[in-house]
Design a protein around this motif. Structure first.
Motif, PDB file in Angstrom:
ATOM      1  N   UNK A   1      14.650 -18.346 -11.598  1.00  9.29           N
ATOM      2  CA  UNK A   1      15.048 -17.850 -12.917  1.00  9.29           C
ATOM      3  C   UNK A   1      15.258 -16.352 -12.931  1.00  9.29           C
ATOM      4  N   UNK A   2      15.445 -15.770 -11.757  1.00 14.20           N
ATOM      5  CA  UNK A   2      15.372 -14.314 -11.616  1.00 14.20           C
ATOM      6  C   UNK A   2      16.641 -13.562 -11.944  1.00 14.20           C
ATOM      7  N   UNK A   3      17.766 -14.232 -11.948  1.00 14.99           N
ATOM      8  CA  UNK A   3      19.024 -13.512 -12.040  1.00 14.99           C
ATOM      9  C   UNK A   3      19.557 -13.091 -10.682  1.00 14.99           C
ATOM     10  N   UNK A   4      18.862 -13.461  -9.608  1.00 11.50           N
ATOM     11  CA  UNK A   4      19.278 -13.057  -8.275  1.00 11.50           C
ATOM     12  C   UNK A   4      19.879 -14.203  -7.476  1.00 11.50           C
ATOM     13  N   UNK A   9      18.592 -17.781  -8.077  1.00 11.88           N
ATOM     14  CA  UNK A   9      19.130 -18.397  -9.289  1.00 11.88           C
ATOM     15  C   UNK A   9      20.562 -18.857  -9.046  1.00 11.88           C
ATOM     16  N   UNK A  15      18.703  -9.887 -16.365  1.00  9.53           N
ATOM     17  CA  UNK A  15      17.898 -10.288 -15.203  1.00  9.53           C
ATOM     18  C   UNK A  15      18.640  -9.958 -13.903  1.00  9.53           C
ATOM     19  N   UNK A  34      22.495  -6.924  -9.363  1.00 10.72           N
ATOM     20  CA  UNK A  34      23.019  -8.289  -9.429  1.00 10.72           C
ATOM     21  C   UNK A  34      24.355  -8.338 -10.168  1.00 10.72           C
ATOM     22  N   UNK A  45      19.221  -9.019  -6.090  1.00  9.23           N
ATOM     23  CA  UNK A  45      17.827  -9.449  -6.081  1.00  9.23           C
ATOM     24  C   UNK A  45      17.774 -10.840  -5.469  1.00  9.23           C
ATOM     25  N   UNK A  46      16.755 -11.104  -4.629  1.00  9.14           N
ATOM     26  CA  UNK A  46      16.636 -12.451  -4.066  1.00  9.14           C
ATOM     27  C   UNK A  46      15.768 -13.314  -4.978  1.00  9.14           C
ATOM     28  N   UNK A  47      14.483 -12.991  -5.008  1.00  8.99           N
ATOM     29  CA  UNK A  47      13.562 -13.823  -5.796  1.00  8.99           C
ATOM     30  C   UNK A  47      13.280 -13.195  -7.132  1.00  8.99           C
ATOM     31  N   UNK A  48      12.037 -13.053  -7.452  1.00  6.06           N
ATOM     32  CA  UNK A  48      11.627 -12.619  -8.789  1.00  6.06           C
ATOM     33  C   UNK A  48      10.911 -11.299  -8.656  1.00  6.06           C
TER      34      UNK A  48
END
Lengths: 341, 341
Positions: A11-14, A17, B224, B229, B332-335
């Motif tokens: 759900x990160x936008x990265x 996701x 996000x 991103x 961004x990869x994850x969170x």
């Protein structure tokens, strides 16, 4: 895609996701419009005179899978049906997911596959969406919000405020199947006959009825609060009484038995694939025949009539029993069965 | 209304639900369309040639209240901004609430009052909604989904796929305010200067830029995943490189300090009131002046340019530092920061 469960990063936008969107959502219920990849879907101009119909619903039911469907089937049918009650051609759907960290990816895929199937059956495109992931222990596995946009042809004017004394009340099938199905799953009850949810897209049925009975006053689906709440709402909007003949309301024996045993009033139990329709007397038979000819309307029946309300006491809904008595059918007050949709 | 907290019955479809709708939702952000009382809002026919723009977002942020706003402000701004990026006049909003049993009614009213204020500022009507209540311990107090419908005038053709080498990259203000605000609230950190969320409706700013720079390629809000991103998405859609000059990117000192201290990359931190805008070179100054004249664009800056991508390695985003070096600015990869919107 190696991920076997939903992770916060989805759900990160990265890039994680992007992967869940590409590999799960777009791969199942994707559409040309969803593939535009902008923040809003750009959709064609409606035909001149076509008005918009817009509705939304969030689905938080547990269990997520049940006989007759799953939360994805509900999420499409619920909003398709709400938009269709306006007489709209239902065209576009948004799907916004709130996923709990750790939710099994296989379950998500099954739900998305169902969304694809039902959307295809209903003829709607999923054109935009959103993905949020909440920490483990929050949410409840999966919540799905859908919003729907439809186009209402010029001349179609349906509203719960249109009901008139003398109109007939039609119901497209048996009452209570969805609510009792969910309750029995949740409580691990088993009955002699299986109880399946009735969740179904009814935009086709509505179109069939409108073609056969063009002066239909309104449609409304008796979901949360059941038939009792729906008729009380319509009565209040139009300032009329609604009189239902108990013997004419189709209820499956196993559902009636479950309600008796558990103390539920079948008139207040939720349905997800039934439609109430108010029709002027002279078009009643045409509307009923159109319902019965539709695959989701085989058990349709005329269940009552609209009457003038007493000015001093205001609009009411009455239930006439087989013994000739009349009782007031009240709106549900609190919660009979939580989390049924 | 006597109820001081949200109860399961408020999501029942019965009289308690009618009461929360009438006394809280309609009483704050109600509209003529919401008052129709049917299952779908019926909205006027668009002008001939106007296309539809449709987007959705769910908001699950904690804490629900933070400096600069609350979850209600986010819920309106997020969807208004997404719809507005298409160049649409943003017209209609749905608001669907998932409430946890026990959520304080006063908090709900404050959030709804904010929804009213921001919707009024943005010139959008809340026309349809839904209310679900989940059991105590599920959900997270409140989740809000909004979906938005806008009308795109004929001739407006914005898309992330339109960027061309030579275009300028504009940013409407300082980076990182929202994400760092939420993080500092959640972790109970305090800084010398207060950090406020930037959550703001930017449809007015977009309209101003489009009027001044009609050949603008696209808008996108760096939520996000942050600016990194967003630029990677746009670069990939258009098959171009994006080159950002680090020194030209406005960042508040306190936000930069917080990022340094905590190890966050400000280019990957979420924003909720900023807009990226890609403009052909000859309209750059006009677009910048229009942004700066808007109340939400005072700190706007030209932060970089679009370049041709190397065919073999594909589109990339580069950050040019003050020392003349160039590094790849990855998605961004994850969170980085969960639950920031």
């Amino acid at each position: 895609m190696a991920d076997e469960t939903v992770l916060l990063g989805h759900g990160s936008g990265g890039t994680m996701m992007k992967r869940i969107i590409d590999d799960v959502f777009a791969a199942t219920y994707g559409s040309e419009e969803l593939a535009q990849g902008n923040d809003a879907a750009l959709l064609p101009a409606p035909a001149p005179g076509e008005r918009l119909a817009f509705s939304t619903d969030t689905f938080v039911v547990t269990p997520h899978f049940f006989p007759g469907g799953n939360i994805g089937r509900l999420a499409v049918c619920g909003t398709v049906n709400d938009v269709a009650t306006s007489g709209a051609k239902v065209k576009y759907l948004s799907v916004a997911m709130v996923l709990e960290e750790g939710f099994p990816m296989d379950d998500l895929r099954r739900i998305c596959e169902t969304i694809r199937e039902v959307a295809a059956e209903a003829g709607v495109h999923v054109v935009t969406g959103d993905t949020k992931v909440v920490n483990r222990g929050h949410g409840d596995g999966i919540y799905i919000n859908t919003a729907g946009v439809g186009l209402v042809p010029a001349g179609v004017e349906l509203s719960g405020a249109n009901c008139k004394p003398g109109d007939a009340i039609l119901l497209s099938g048996t009452l209570g199947d969805h609510g009792i199905c969910i309750m029995s799953q949740r409580e691990n009850l088993s009955f002699n006959a299986p109880i399946e949810s009735d969740a179904a897209p009814l935009n086709g049925l509505i179109a069939d009825v409108l073609a056969a009975a063009p002066d239909t006053r309104c449609f409304r689906d008796p979901t949360r609060g059941g038939l009792a709440s729906t008729l009380n709402e319509l009565g209040a909007q139009s300032g009329v009484d609604m009189v239902v003949s108990e013997d004419d309301v189709p209820v499956k024996n196993v559902v009636r038995g479950a309600c008796d045993m558990l103390g539920y009033d079948v008139f207040q139990v939720a349905n997800e694939g039934k439609m109430v329709c108010i029709v002027p007397a002279e078009q009643t038979e045409a509307a009923l025949a159109a319902m019965k000819a539709n695959k989701y309307g085989a058990d349709a029946a005329i269940i009552g009539r609209v009457e003038e309300a007493d000015e001093t006491r205001g609009p009411k809904v009455f239930l006439e029993t087989g013994f000739g008595s009349r009782r007031i059918l009240d709106m549900l007050v609190g919660e009979q069965l939580p989390r049924i949709c």
